[in-house]
Design a protein around this motif. Structure first.
Motif, PDB file in Angstrom:
ATOM      1  N   GLU A 122      -8.330  65.628   6.977  1.00  0.00           N
ATOM      2  CA  GLU A 122      -8.578  65.574   5.203  1.00  0.00           C
ATOM      3  C   GLU A 122      -8.515  64.242   5.630  1.00  0.00           C
ATOM      4  O   GLU A 122      -9.596  63.541   4.241  1.00  0.00           O
ATOM      5  N   ASP A 125     -12.328  63.008   6.362  1.00  0.00           N
ATOM      6  CA  ASP A 125     -13.763  62.869   5.647  1.00  0.00           C
ATOM      7  C   ASP A 125     -13.033  62.315   3.670  1.00  0.00           C
ATOM      8  O   ASP A 125     -14.780  61.786   3.883  1.00  0.00           O
ATOM      9  N   GLU A 126     -12.119  61.982   4.031  1.00  0.00           N
ATOM     10  CA  GLU A 126     -12.287  61.488   2.543  1.00  0.00           C
ATOM     11  C   GLU A 126     -12.832  59.725   2.845  1.00  0.00           C
ATOM     12  O   GLU A 126     -12.744  58.972   1.790  1.00  0.00           O
ATOM     13  N   LEU A 129     -15.642  59.777   2.434  1.00  0.00           N
ATOM     14  CA  LEU A 129     -16.326  59.145   0.950  1.00  0.00           C
ATOM     15  C   LEU A 129     -16.216  58.122   0.502  1.00  0.00           C
ATOM     16  O   LEU A 129     -17.040  58.087  -0.492  1.00  0.00           O
ATOM     17  N   ALA A 257      -6.028  57.012   1.469  1.00  0.00           N
ATOM     18  CA  ALA A 257      -6.996  58.344   1.486  1.00  0.00           C
ATOM     19  C   ALA A 257      -6.213  58.761   0.934  1.00  0.00           C
ATOM     20  O   ALA A 257      -6.219  59.851   0.384  1.00  0.00           O
ATOM     21  N   ARG A 260      -5.291  59.353  -2.389  1.00  0.00           N
ATOM     22  CA  ARG A 260      -6.727  59.861  -3.350  1.00  0.00           C
ATOM     23  C   ARG A 260      -5.899  61.502  -3.280  1.00  0.00           C
ATOM     24  O   ARG A 260      -6.238  62.321  -4.204  1.00  0.00           O
ATOM     25  N   LEU A 261      -6.059  61.807  -1.754  1.00  0.00           N
ATOM     26  CA  LEU A 261      -6.422  63.275  -1.865  1.00  0.00           C
ATOM     27  C   LEU A 261      -4.815  64.351  -2.578  1.00  0.00           C
ATOM     28  O   LEU A 261      -4.937  65.534  -3.054  1.00  0.00           O
ATOM     29  N   ARG A 264      -5.185  64.246  -6.409  1.00  0.00           N
ATOM     30  CA  ARG A 264      -6.453  65.397  -6.369  1.00  0.00           C
ATOM     31  C   ARG A 264      -5.453  66.912  -6.307  1.00  0.00           C
ATOM     32  O   ARG A 264      -6.118  67.941  -6.618  1.00  0.00           O
TER      33      ARG A 264
END
Length: 319
Positions: A122, A125-126, A129, A257, A260-261, A264
């Motif tokens: 995860e 991937d972040e 982004l 990261a 941030r995950l 959200r």
């Protein structure tokens, strides 16, 4: 007693010769020692993983990770061995508050690298982004700068075009005035090509020459501004092509990261919370076990031994 039990007793910081007189206490201290050992082991794993991210190798992270794990192990062993059992539960709790705070801080240091490993996919991937967002921000900044510079050039073009329009209108007015003087519809009102007409015609010719020179200047400046606009567009396009995605992949970037995950996704936030809580419990368990369990024979013997030593020490000082 087997070697594993002896090792865990060493980890607990217990005075083993004294513990031999209290066989019933051995299992308790074996459990405490095991908790101390595995806490140090987790610290070693966490530090090794974190340093592997930084150094992108194996040897240096493993060596430093081993030293870090040994340091945490030694610190936990000292904390456990320094705790003394009092008759009052309140005094016991007050005595372990600083140790619990330190244990919580250590557990956070241990937990975070393991959280990064658990949510590695995860986070990867972040990070991708985030890199795209940074690249887009750089692209937008270049485009905004280009837009501002083009607006300044277009303003200069408008000024040149306005000056040309004013001069052209003035030329047209002079043409009209000379024509009216020639056909008698304006000026003196007499239809002839007399001296007044000649003066107006001379003025018209002089201004026409000035307008022709200004047109040439206008065309040169307009072409120069167009070339500047083309150069700016080409430079901006090249700058956008040369933008390189940031390669930030260190612990700080991964923690950012993960945050941030977590912000959200409530599911991920709770997962991170419970992992951290688990390590806090693991780190605090040896302290709580030793503090909250009733005083046993070992504690009584240890108090007697320490009091006996203090009495002998005082007597030796007095003598």
């Amino acid at each position: 007693m087997n070697k594993v039990s002896k090792f865990f007793l060493f980890c607990s910081g217990v005075h083993q010769p004294l513990l031999e007189e209290c066989p019933s206490e051995k299992n308790k201290f074996v459990g405490i020692g095991a908790s101390v050992f595995f806490t140090g082991l987790f610290a070693c794993i966490a530090a090794t993983y974190t340093l592997m991210i930084v150094f992108n190798s194996y040897l240096i992270p493993i060596i430093i990770g081993l030293f870090w794990g040994l340091m945490i192990f030694n610190l936990d062993r000292y904390i456990i061995s320094s705790i003394r059992k009092y008759e009052s539960l309140k005094m016991n709790l007050w005595s372990i508050i600083p140790r619990l705070i330190l244990a919580c801080m250590l557990s956070l240091v241990i937990a975070k690298p393991l959280e990064l490993k658990i949510f590695e996919q995860e986070i990867t991937d972040e990070l991708t982004l985030i890199r795209r967002e940074i690249t887009q921000q750089q692209t937008d900044s270049i485009n905004q700068q280009l837009k501002s510079e083009l607006q300044l050039i277009e303003l200069k073009e408008d000024q040149l075009g306005g000056e040309l329009a004013v001069k052209t209108n003035k030329r047209d007015e002079l043409v009209k005035t000379a024509q009216q003087e020639a056909d008698g519809t304006g000026g003196s009102g007499k239809r002839n090509l007399g001296p007044i007409y000649e003066v107006k015609k001379a003025n018209l010719q002089a201004y026409q020459q000035e307008l022709s020179e200004f047109k040439e200047y206008h065309d040169r400046q307009f072409l120069k501004l167009q070339n500047q606009k083309d150069s700016l567009r080409n430079a901006s396009a090249m700058a956008i092509e040369n933008i390189q995605q940031p390669m930030a992949n260190g612990p700080a970037a991964q923690l950012h990261a993960l945050n941030r995950l977590s912000s959200r996704s409530s599911t991920l936030w709770w997962a991170v919370f419970f992992i951290t809580l688990l390590f806090i419990i693991v780190e605090s368990t040896p302290i709580l076990l030793k503090t909250l369990t009733p005083r046993g024979p070992y504690d009584e013997l240890l108090d007697r031994l320490e009091k006996s030593y203090l009495k002998r020490h005082k007597k030796s000082q007095l003598s």
